[in-house]
Design a protein around this motif. Structure first.
Motif, PDB file in Angstrom:
ATOM      1  N   ASP A  58       0.841  -1.188   0.000  1.00 27.80           N
ATOM      2  CA  ASP A  58       0.000   0.000   0.000  1.00 27.80           C
ATOM      3  C   ASP A  58       0.885   1.251   0.000  1.00 27.80           C
ATOM      4  N   PRO A  59       0.568   2.274  -0.817  1.00 28.69           N
ATOM      5  CA  PRO A  59       1.423   3.462  -0.904  1.00 28.69           C
ATOM      6  C   PRO A  59       1.696   4.144   0.440  1.00 28.69           C
ATOM      7  N   ARG A  60       0.724   4.222   1.302  1.00 34.54           N
ATOM      8  CA  ARG A  60       0.943   4.870   2.607  1.00 34.54           C
ATOM      9  C   ARG A  60       1.924   4.038   3.451  1.00 34.54           C
ATOM     10  N   THR A  61       1.741   2.733   3.470  1.00 36.22           N
ATOM     11  CA  THR A  61       2.662   1.842   4.182  1.00 36.22           C
ATOM     12  C   THR A  61       4.052   1.937   3.579  1.00 36.22           C
ATOM     13  N   HIS A  62       4.111   1.989   2.257  1.00 38.12           N
ATOM     14  CA  HIS A  62       5.388   2.097   1.553  1.00 38.12           C
ATOM     15  C   HIS A  62       6.120   3.371   1.974  1.00 38.12           C
ATOM     16  N   LEU A  63       5.413   4.486   2.043  1.00 38.98           N
ATOM     17  CA  LEU A  63       6.024   5.756   2.436  1.00 38.98           C
ATOM     18  C   LEU A  63       6.550   5.705   3.867  1.00 38.98           C
ATOM     19  N   VAL A  64       5.760   5.164   4.777  1.00 39.93           N
ATOM     20  CA  VAL A  64       6.188   5.048   6.177  1.00 39.93           C
ATOM     21  C   VAL A  64       7.445   4.181   6.265  1.00 39.93           C
ATOM     22  N   ARG A  65       7.437   3.062   5.565  1.00 39.70           N
ATOM     23  CA  ARG A  65       8.613   2.177   5.579  1.00 39.70           C
ATOM     24  C   ARG A  65       9.829   2.892   5.001  1.00 39.70           C
ATOM     25  N   LEU A  66       9.625   3.584   3.900  1.00 36.65           N
ATOM     26  CA  LEU A  66      10.721   4.286   3.245  1.00 36.65           C
ATOM     27  C   LEU A  66      11.318   5.334   4.176  1.00 36.65           C
ATOM     28  N   LEU A  67      10.479   6.093   4.850  1.00 34.36           N
ATOM     29  CA  LEU A  67      10.966   7.119   5.766  1.00 34.36           C
ATOM     30  C   LEU A  67      11.726   6.521   6.948  1.00 34.36           C
ATOM     31  N   ARG A  68      11.326   5.356   7.393  1.00 29.45           N
ATOM     32  CA  ARG A  68      12.026   4.699   8.511  1.00 29.45           C
ATOM     33  C   ARG A  68      13.396   4.172   8.091  1.00 29.45           C
ATOM     34  N   TRP A  69      13.529   3.747   6.831  1.00 29.75           N
ATOM     35  CA  TRP A  69      14.790   3.157   6.378  1.00 29.75           C
ATOM     36  C   TRP A  69      15.761   4.188   5.830  1.00 29.75           C
ATOM     37  N   THR A  70      15.270   5.214   5.182  1.00 28.27           N
ATOM     38  CA  THR A  70      16.159   6.148   4.482  1.00 28.27           C
ATOM     39  C   THR A  70      16.230   7.499   5.189  1.00 28.27           C
ATOM     40  N   THR A  71      16.571   7.486   6.432  1.00 29.56           N
ATOM     41  CA  THR A  71      16.589   8.727   7.203  1.00 29.56           C
ATOM     42  C   THR A  71      17.811   9.599   6.923  1.00 29.56           C
ATOM     43  N   PHE A  72      18.876   9.040   6.355  1.00 29.53           N
ATOM     44  CA  PHE A  72      20.113   9.792   6.163  1.00 29.53           C
ATOM     45  C   PHE A  72      20.288  10.361   4.756  1.00 29.53           C
ATOM     46  N   THR A  73      19.749   9.707   3.748  1.00 34.26           N
ATOM     47  CA  THR A  73      20.012  10.119   2.369  1.00 34.26           C
ATOM     48  C   THR A  73      19.121  11.228   1.821  1.00 34.26           C
ATOM     49  N   PRO A  74      17.891  11.405   2.284  1.00 37.49           N
ATOM     50  CA  PRO A  74      17.048  12.436   1.665  1.00 37.49           C
ATOM     51  C   PRO A  74      17.618  13.847   1.731  1.00 37.49           C
ATOM     52  N   MET A  75      18.317  14.186   2.794  1.00 36.87           N
ATOM     53  CA  MET A  75      18.872  15.536   2.909  1.00 36.87           C
ATOM     54  C   MET A  75      19.834  15.814   1.768  1.00 36.87           C
ATOM     55  N   GLN A  76      20.620  14.821   1.402  1.00 40.82           N
ATOM     56  CA  GLN A  76      21.547  15.008   0.286  1.00 40.82           C
ATOM     57  C   GLN A  76      20.791  15.191  -1.020  1.00 40.82           C
ATOM     58  N   LYS A  77      19.718  14.469  -1.194  1.00 39.85           N
ATOM     59  CA  LYS A  77      18.908  14.623  -2.412  1.00 39.85           C
ATOM     60  C   LYS A  77      18.339  16.036  -2.491  1.00 39.85           C
ATOM     61  N   VAL A  78      17.849  16.533  -1.369  1.00 38.34           N
ATOM     62  CA  VAL A  78      17.230  17.860  -1.324  1.00 38.34           C
ATOM     63  C   VAL A  78      18.271  18.948  -1.553  1.00 38.34           C
ATOM     64  N   SER A  79      19.448  18.775  -0.990  1.00 38.31           N
ATOM     65  CA  SER A  79      20.453  19.832  -1.040  1.00 38.31           C
ATOM     66  C   SER A  79      21.041  20.022  -2.432  1.00 38.31           C
ATOM     67  N   GLY A  80      21.055  18.974  -3.223  1.00 34.43           N
ATOM     68  CA  GLY A  80      21.689  19.061  -4.527  1.00 34.43           C
ATOM     69  C   GLY A  80      23.194  18.923  -4.450  1.00 34.43           C
ATOM     70  N   ALA A  81      23.721  18.778  -3.239  1.00 35.96           N
ATOM     71  CA  ALA A  81      25.160  18.588  -3.058  1.00 35.96           C
ATOM     72  C   ALA A  81      25.509  17.140  -3.387  1.00 35.96           C
TER      73      ALA A  81
END
Length: 142
Positions: A58-81
């Motif tokens: 389910d997309p909502r479950t998928h998002l929750v799981r994704l946020l729990r596993w990928t807590t370190f990498t999204p900031m780099q994606k957002v920053s463009g660095a």
């Protein structure tokens, strides 16, 4: 709950969310005032079992799981660095553990050189292939 319906519900909040993300990205650049590279895990937990992020989740479950596993990498994606991830070590179950190296904008070469040095220093270079982010990969091709 379908992903398109979820996006329509979240659409009114997007401008404020984008503003916050840009502010966070600028704040993240300050981390490099005192260091050359920031090192973090790629995932917050050992790799999940196959199917944990499968298409039948389910997309909502998928998002929750994704946020729990990928807590370190999204900031780099957002920053463009630039960021670079590579395997470094193994879990108790023998699964690979990844590390992420991040550098300030314009310093992709720093990450690539460091990754190649770490790979050369490894006892088993074939166990530590370098997997670069899009930004670092583009810098390497220039």
């Amino acid at each position: 709950d379908h992903l398109d319906e979820r996006m329509l519900l979240d659409l009114p909040r997007m401008p404020a969310a984008l503003t916050r993300l840009r502010r966070l990205a600028r704040a993240g650049e300050d981390a490099f005032d005192a260091v050359d590279v920031v090192l973090s895990p790629v995932l917050a937990h050992p790799p999940p079992p196959l199917g944990h992020f499968g298409p039948d989740v389910d997309p909502r479950t998928h998002l929750v799981r994704l946020l729990r596993w990928t807590t370190f990498t999204p900031m780099q994606k957002v920053s463009g660095a630039p960021a670079l991830a590579m395997p470094w070590g193994h879990s108790r179950d023998g699964l690979p553990i990844g590390v992420q190296m991040a550098a300030p904008r314009g310093h992709e070469a720093r990450l690539l050189h460091l990754a190649y040095e770490l790979e050369a220093a490894s006892s088993s270079p074939s166990d530590t292939p370098v997997v670069a982010s899009r930004n670092a990969a583009l810098a390497h091709r220039r």
